[in-house]
Structures are given as structure tokens and as C-alpha cells.
Design an enzyme around this catalytic site. Structure first.
Site, PDB file in Angstrom:
ATOM      1  N   ASP A   6       0.848  -1.183   0.000  1.00  0.00           N
ATOM      2  CA  ASP A   6       0.000   0.000   0.000  1.00  0.00           C
ATOM      3  C   ASP A   6       0.891   1.242   0.000  1.00  0.00           C
ATOM      4  O   ASP A   6       2.088   1.173   0.323  1.00  0.00           O
ATOM      5  CB  ASP A   6      -0.904  -0.026   1.236  1.00  0.00           C
ATOM      6  CG  ASP A   6      -1.881   1.139   1.277  1.00  0.00           C
ATOM      7  OD1 ASP A   6      -2.561   1.375   0.255  1.00  0.00           O
ATOM      8  OD2 ASP A   6      -1.954   1.820   2.314  1.00  0.00           O
ATOM      9  N   ASP A  20      -1.674  -0.530   6.154  1.00  0.00           N
ATOM     10  CA  ASP A  20      -1.843   0.087   7.471  1.00  0.00           C
ATOM     11  C   ASP A  20      -3.293   0.105   7.919  1.00  0.00           C
ATOM     12  O   ASP A  20      -3.572   0.372   9.086  1.00  0.00           O
ATOM     13  CB  ASP A  20      -1.328   1.530   7.443  1.00  0.00           C
ATOM     14  CG  ASP A  20      -2.127   2.407   6.475  1.00  0.00           C
ATOM     15  OD1 ASP A  20      -2.273   2.009   5.297  1.00  0.00           O
ATOM     16  OD2 ASP A  20      -2.612   3.474   6.895  1.00  0.00           O
ATOM     17  N   ASP A  42      -0.284   5.180   0.863  1.00  0.00           N
ATOM     18  CA  ASP A  42      -0.541   6.132   1.943  1.00  0.00           C
ATOM     19  C   ASP A  42      -0.475   5.425   3.290  1.00  0.00           C
ATOM     20  O   ASP A  42      -1.190   4.455   3.535  1.00  0.00           O
ATOM     21  CB  ASP A  42      -1.928   6.769   1.775  1.00  0.00           C
ATOM     22  CG  ASP A  42      -2.026   7.664   0.561  1.00  0.00           C
ATOM     23  OD1 ASP A  42      -1.032   8.348   0.265  1.00  0.00           O
ATOM     24  OD2 ASP A  42      -3.085   7.685  -0.095  1.00  0.00           O
TER      25      ASP A  42
END
Length: 337
Positions: free
Chosen positions: A23, A221, A25
Site C-alpha cells: 500500500d 496500514d 498512503d
């Protein structure tokens, strides 16, 4: 232990898993800046033989822009190593809408490019009689675009979304994500869109297939997108604590959002992860141990990250057994990442 729990590795993750689906961001960067540990950690992973695909729910940008940004941040990346929700959304259209049809695109240039490349005619008004509306994130869309989408859907167009993230991390904090913007149109029309991005498994499978991955590892996250998507795609997921969700969130994660591994940041790719075990009422990870008694979580010993891991194993097992965790008494785990 619950099947939806942490696992261990006898080798560093970057040596055992052949492809990492990373991922962006909150994992590689936050806002305009790289997360400090990310460039060296990803360089080390590549050197160890792990291939990378950056998988993002951001549909507003071209893959070339994403690869250029990563490269400028010290993470050299080719266009082929980027998989966006715009690309996944365009593929989703091909499963439901005839090639050559008119599609109203609400979003950034990346989504318009992907939809055009998939063989559709991109329009900007409901007056053009589109058969579908697809909405992706862009900081520049507003009422006029929402209104056109609403008119088109009321006129019979099918509704699609690249992803349903309710928020996204920026260097100033959390901001509304595509899911929040999609909700405007959904509320105005009463229509729930089909969504292509995480946590749907399609993006994970597409990214893994691009590099013929045999043992892919998803990294993120966010529990409700990255890690839920990894579970849905039947892939192990690594949760890093550099973005949206923290250790406390992990303790309370439902079974379909639980990671297989947890680390402070991407540097844990170079580490062996201790195998969790249960002895008596205690869950052990490394030198750390945790248990739930009377709804209260007790944790001691070991390193900060192993305390997080042991606490998750204990809390998840208790939750799966029907025991309610007293949220107000969750201990501070000594983790500040």
C-alpha cells in the site's frame, strides 16, 4: 488459537515471500514525504529477491505519476510496479458493461485514462446518456460532479466506485476519502455502488498475477481495506503501524480484518517473526506474554512489538470464544511508532 490470528516465519519475510503488494498512503509515504524507514526497507527487500507491486486505492492519479513520486522519494519504481484502483475499476466495468459504452467518470485523470484504455467512451454529463457512472477520488470534485452522477443514476445508469475508503492520511492528518464522497451520491440516489478497490480481493489477485507471484504478501496500514482485502484474497497480510490504524485497533479487529503479521514499519520485512504459542491461559510471542481474564487484557515481558503481537493473539482468541474485552481497560503497550 483462532485460525484468524498471527503466524510466525522461520525466515525473514522478504526471503520467504516472493512478491509484496505494498500500500502507499501510510505505508510508503504520508502526504508528500516518505516514511523514513520505507526507502531503505524496500531497497533491502528488493536486494533479498522480493519483487514489489504498489497497490493503491487512490484512483485520481496516473500510474506514471505514482511511480515518479515514489522514485523521487528514494523508492525507485517502474510504471509496471503500480496497480491503482482506477485500473481495477476499469476492469470491473468490463465484467458488467459492454465495450464501447458511454461511461460518466467522476474522478481524476487516472480514472479517465483507465476507463478509456478499457474501451469505453468517457463522458462528463448525464445529458450524454451514459450507461454507467464510476466514481473515484479526486480533491477537485464537488457539487456539480455529484449532481451529474445523481442525474445519470436516476436516469438508469449503473453505479460503480473505485473504492470505499472513508478517510485517507495526509501530512496534516486524516481527510475524507473516496468512500465519504461516494456516500454523497449514494445518499442522493439510494443506490449502493459496486466497488473495485480494497478490500475487494480483485486488486490483490490482479497485482499478484502481474508478477506471477507464488507466495504474495499484502502490506498495509488499514484494517478495513488492506488487511480485510488480504483475508478476502486468501493472502497473508502484514500490518505496519505507520498509518491509519494503531496497535489498539489491531487488538479489537474482527476476524476478517486481522493481519497475519504485525510490525512497527516496513523494516520488519528483514526480520524473522516469532511463532505465537499458547501455554495455559497465556499467549506467548518471543519473550512477551498476554492473557485475557474477566474481560481484562494483561500483558508483560518482551519487546514492545512482541507485546503487541502477544496481546493480539490473546485478545482475538478471547473474542472468538465469546468473551467481551473491556475496552476502557486496555493497557498501554509501550508502542509509539
Amino acid at each position: 488459537m483462532s485460525e484468524a490470528t498471527l503466524i510466525g516465519s522461520t525466515k525473514p519475510l522478504q526471503e520467504y515471500y516472493d512478491v509484496a503488494l505494498v500500500d502507499l498512503d501510510g505505508v510508503a509515504y504520508k502526504g508528500p514525504d516518505a516514511i523514513p524507514s520505507a526507502p531503505p526497507a524496500l531497497a533491502a527487500a528488493r536486494a533479498a529477491g522480493m519483487e514489489l507491486v504498489f497497490v493503491t486505492n487512490n484512483a485520481s492519479r496516473e500510474p506514471e505519476d505514482v511511480s515518479g513520486q515514489l522514485t523521487s522519494l528514494g523508492i525507485p519504481t517502474s510504471v509496471e510496479e503500480v496497480m491503482t484502483a482506477a485500473q481495477a475499476g476499469a476492469l470491473m466495468l468490463t465484467e458488467h458493461i459492454a465495450n464501447g459504452s458511454r461511461v460518466l467518470v467522476i474522478g481524476g485523470q487516472g480514472l479517465r485514462t483507465a476507463v478509456t484504455a478499457a474501451g469505453y467512451t468517457v463522458v462528463s454529463s448525464a445529458d450524454d446518456a451514459p450507461v454507467a457512472v464510476i466514481q473515484g477520488y479526486s480533491p477537485d470534485i464537488g457539487w456539480r460532479e455529484f449532481a451529474e452522477a445523481t442525474y445519470a443514476i436516476h436516469g438508469g445508469a449503473r453505479f460503480f466506485a473505485t473504492n470505499l475508503d472513508m478517510s485517507l492520511p495526509t501530512n496534516r492528518g486524516m481527510a475524507p476519502g473516496n468512500g465519504a464522497l461516494v456516500a454523497v451520491v449514494a445518499r442522493a440516489t439510494g443506490v449502493t455502488p459496486l466497488a473495485a478497490g480494497k478490500p475487494e480481493p480483485a486488486m490483490f489477485h490482479m497485482a499478484a498475477e502481474r508478477l506471477n507471484a507464488k507466495r504474495p504478501l499484502a502490506i498495509g496500514d488499514r484494517l478495513d481495506t488492506d488487511l480485510k482485502g488480504a483475508r478476502a484474497a486468501n493472502m497473508p497480510g502484514l500490518m505496519v503501524l505507520t498509518g491509519v490504524n494503531d496497535a489498539r485497533d489491531a487488538l479489537l479487529a474482527p476476524a476478517d480484518q486481522r493481519p497475519s503479521f504485525i510490525g512497527a514499519d516496513l523494516s520488519v520485512l528483514s526480520e524473522i517473526h516469532p511463532e505465537p504459542s499458547v501455554s495455559g491461559h497465556w499467549a506467548h510471542v518471543g519473550e512477551a506474554r498476554a492473557r485475557v481474564t474477566g474481560g481484562h487484557l494483561l500483558v508483560d515481558g518482551g519487546s514492545a512489538i512482541d507485546r503487541v503481537r502477544a496481546a493480539c493473539v490473546a485478545a482475538w482468541a478471547a473474542a472468538d470464544a465469546g468473551e467481551k474485552i473491556v475496552v476502557e481497560t486496555l493497557p498501554h503497550l509501550g508502542v509509539a511508532f
